[in-house]
Design a protein around this motif. Structure first.
Motif, mmCIF file in Angstrom:
data_model
loop_
_atom_site.group_PDB
_atom_site.id
_atom_site.type_symbol
_atom_site.label_atom_id
_atom_site.label_comp_id
_atom_site.label_asym_id
_atom_site.label_seq_id
_atom_site.Cartn_x
_atom_site.Cartn_y
_atom_site.Cartn_z
ATOM 1 N N ASN A 50 -47.128 57.005 81.572
ATOM 2 C CA ASN A 50 -48.365 56.261 81.793
ATOM 3 C C ASN A 50 -49.334 56.435 80.637
ATOM 4 N N SER A 51 -49.433 57.660 80.128
ATOM 5 C CA SER A 51 -50.338 57.911 79.003
ATOM 6 C C SER A 51 -49.876 57.177 77.761
ATOM 7 N N GLN A 52 -48.560 57.199 77.505
ATOM 8 C CA GLN A 52 -48.060 56.550 76.302
ATOM 9 C C GLN A 52 -48.235 55.039 76.371
ATOM 10 N N TYR A 53 -47.911 54.437 77.524
ATOM 11 C CA TYR A 53 -48.060 52.989 77.636
ATOM 12 C C TYR A 53 -49.534 52.586 77.596
ATOM 13 N N SER A 54 -50.394 53.410 78.195
ATOM 14 C CA SER A 54 -51.827 53.126 78.132
ATOM 15 C C SER A 54 -52.332 53.208 76.698
ATOM 16 N N ASP A 55 -51.919 54.249 75.980
ATOM 17 C CA ASP A 55 -52.323 54.387 74.580
ATOM 18 C C ASP A 55 -51.781 53.242 73.739
ATOM 19 N N LEU A 56 -50.544 52.839 74.053
ATOM 20 C CA LEU A 56 -49.920 51.743 73.317
ATOM 21 C C LEU A 56 -50.705 50.454 73.509
ATOM 22 N N SER A 57 -51.099 50.179 74.753
ATOM 23 C CA SER A 57 -51.885 48.988 75.035
ATOM 24 C C SER A 57 -53.234 49.041 74.338
ATOM 25 N N ASP A 58 -53.881 50.210 74.395
ATOM 26 C CA ASP A 58 -55.186 50.357 73.737
ATOM 27 C C ASP A 58 -55.079 50.166 72.229
ATOM 28 N N GLN A 59 -53.971 50.601 71.661
ATOM 29 C CA GLN A 59 -53.811 50.574 70.212
ATOM 30 C C GLN A 59 -53.399 49.205 69.681
ATOM 31 N N PHE A 60 -52.517 48.508 70.413
ATOM 32 C CA PHE A 60 -51.910 47.303 69.860
ATOM 33 C C PHE A 60 -52.288 46.004 70.570
ATOM 34 N N VAL A 61 -52.989 46.097 71.706
ATOM 35 C CA VAL A 61 -53.294 44.907 72.489
ATOM 36 C C VAL A 61 -54.798 44.738 72.620
ATOM 37 N N ASN A 62 -55.266 43.523 72.306
ATOM 38 C CA ASN A 62 -56.660 43.160 72.541
ATOM 39 C C ASN A 62 -56.709 42.105 73.634
ATOM 40 N N LYS A 63 -57.820 42.042 74.340
ATOM 41 C CA LYS A 63 -57.975 41.079 75.428
ATOM 42 C C LYS A 63 -59.199 40.210 75.173
ATOM 43 N N PRO A 64 -59.044 39.158 74.349
ATOM 44 C CA PRO A 64 -60.151 38.236 74.088
ATOM 45 C C PRO A 64 -60.310 37.238 75.228
ATOM 46 N N THR A 65 -61.019 36.144 74.992
ATOM 47 C CA THR A 65 -61.215 35.127 76.022
ATOM 48 C C THR A 65 -59.924 34.366 76.282
ATOM 49 N N VAL A 66 -59.844 33.749 77.478
ATOM 50 C CA VAL A 66 -58.629 33.038 77.872
ATOM 51 C C VAL A 66 -58.549 31.653 77.252
ATOM 52 N N HIS A 67 -59.683 31.020 76.969
ATOM 53 C CA HIS A 67 -59.675 29.670 76.427
ATOM 54 C C HIS A 67 -60.522 29.601 75.161
ATOM 55 N N TRP A 101 -44.488 41.161 74.762
ATOM 56 C CA TRP A 101 -45.389 41.986 75.570
ATOM 57 C C TRP A 101 -45.715 41.205 76.834
ATOM 58 N N LEU A 102 -45.460 41.832 77.992
ATOM 59 C CA LEU A 102 -45.684 41.186 79.283
ATOM 60 C C LEU A 102 -46.971 41.715 79.897
ATOM 61 N N TYR A 103 -47.819 40.776 80.363
ATOM 62 C CA TYR A 103 -49.128 41.157 80.906
ATOM 63 C C TYR A 103 -49.404 40.384 82.183
ATOM 64 N N SER A 104 -49.815 41.112 83.218
ATOM 65 C CA SER A 104 -50.235 40.499 84.483
ATOM 66 C C SER A 104 -51.613 41.044 84.820
ATOM 67 N N ALA A 105 -52.612 40.178 84.859
ATOM 68 C CA ALA A 105 -53.999 40.609 85.070
ATOM 69 C C ALA A 105 -54.151 41.338 86.396
ATOM 70 N N ASP A 106 -54.963 42.385 86.380
ATOM 71 C CA ASP A 106 -55.300 43.153 87.579
ATOM 72 C C ASP A 106 -54.096 43.831 88.214
ATOM 73 N N THR A 107 -53.056 44.095 87.413
ATOM 74 C CA THR A 107 -51.905 44.871 87.878
ATOM 75 C C THR A 107 -51.570 45.887 86.789
ATOM 76 N N VAL A 108 -50.570 46.733 87.064
ATOM 77 C CA VAL A 108 -50.155 47.718 86.065
ATOM 78 C C VAL A 108 -49.266 47.110 84.992
ATOM 79 N N ILE A 109 -48.823 45.877 85.180
ATOM 80 C CA ILE A 109 -47.887 45.279 84.226
ATOM 81 C C ILE A 109 -48.628 44.921 82.941
ATOM 82 N N ASP A 110 -48.436 45.750 81.937
ATOM 83 C CA ASP A 110 -49.072 45.611 80.627
ATOM 84 C C ASP A 110 -48.216 46.395 79.647
ATOM 85 N N TYR A 111 -46.997 45.877 79.407
ATOM 86 C CA TYR A 111 -45.961 46.660 78.742
ATOM 87 C C TYR A 111 -45.245 45.868 77.645
ATOM 88 N N PRO A 112 -44.729 46.589 76.647
ATOM 89 C CA PRO A 112 -43.831 45.941 75.687
ATOM 90 C C PRO A 112 -42.500 45.625 76.354
#
Length: 271
Positions: A50-67, A101-112
């Motif tokens: 969990n720590s590694q995937y969280s750090d990975l998301s923080d390091q390599f993934v940004n969440k800008p606006t949807v449109h 990278w798969l992402y599902s809002a408001d869930t834990v799915i935020d993984y390479p």
């Protein structure tokens, strides 16, 4: 003498009972210690993953606006963009097996999403190839890693702490689908919205996974899509067509031996 013999017998019997009790306590203590060590290993593995995937998301993934708005004629044209942006250049410099990278809002799915030469390598390995029971999300080695195949299967563990693909089984409920009708998939070559259209329990050896021959057979593919949608636990108005490519997300579930829960989504290209 008979009386003294009897007393001696009972003394020996009590000694044996005490010895057996001591041995039992030692065995139980050993089981307790072993179980404690195993529990620590499991919880520590969860924490590390969990720590590694969280750090990975923080390091390599940004969440800008949807449109974002593009100028076109007298009025702006609204183009949908992915709600995340991923630094694939850096990710790929660390591990070339990254395919998305798969992402599902408001869930834990935020993984390479990984892919190797077989379906065993990332079962118990994280993104950095270290051993861990959580493993990684990974594409079936028979599927094209660029999602160009008609059906791309992505596997992930159903972890007891709710991580990885554990949340997929929530699609058994209509209200969960309505709260999470889409996911997002970013890849080095383009981004997609995943419009979810089906979810159900199936066997590990079911025809759900027999997808390679579908690439060249429109009739078989159309029948496959209709069949998969008909099995769904929830209702929706998303209907995949023969020109659509789809993703199947697969995880373990426990209704019966070797049961799997699968979620189907069609790939919609976005920016």
């Amino acid at each position: 003498r008979r009386s003294s013999d009897l007393v001696g017998y009972f003394k020996i019997d009590r000694q044996m009972q005490a010895l057996l009790l001591a041995l039992t306590l030692i065995v139980l203590l050993g089981v307790f210690v072993f179980s404690g060590v195993k529990l620590y290993d499991i919880l520590h593995g969860y924490h590390v993953a969990n720590s590694q995937y969280s750090d990975l998301s923080d390091q390599f993934v940004n969440k800008p606006t949807v449109h974002q708005a593009e100028q076109g004629g007298s009025a702006p044209v609204i183009t949908e963009v992915s709600p995340i942006s991923v630094d694939f250049d850096t990710l790929l410099s660390v591990n070339q097996d990254v395919k998305g990278w798969l992402y599902s809002a408001d869930t834990v799915i935020d993984y390479p999403v990984m892919q190797s030469a077989d379906n065993a390598y990332y079962l118990h390995r994280l993104y950095d190839r270290t051993n861990n029971a959580n493993g990684s999300l990974f594409i079936d080695f028979l599927c094209p890693g660029d999602f160009s195949g008609r059906v791309t299967i992505i596997y992930g563990h159903h972890m007891n702490n709710g991580s990885m693909f554990a949340s997929l089984v929530n699609y058994k409920k209509q209200e969960y689908y309505e709260a999470h009708p889409v996911m997002y998939l970013n890849t080095p070559n383009g981004n997609y919205r995943l419009d979810i259209f089906s979810g159900f329990v199936t066997a590990a050896d079911s025809s759900v996974y027999d997808v390679m021959e579908l690439n060249g057979d429109d009739e078989a593919y159309s029948a496959y899509l209709l069949k998969m949608k008909a099995f769904s636990d929830f209702e929706c108005d998303v209907t995949p067509m023969v020109d659509d490519n789809v993703v199947v997300l697969s995880t373990c579930t426990y209704e019966y031996n070797e049961a799997r829960y699968v979620v189907f989504a069609k790939l919609v290209p976005i920016q």
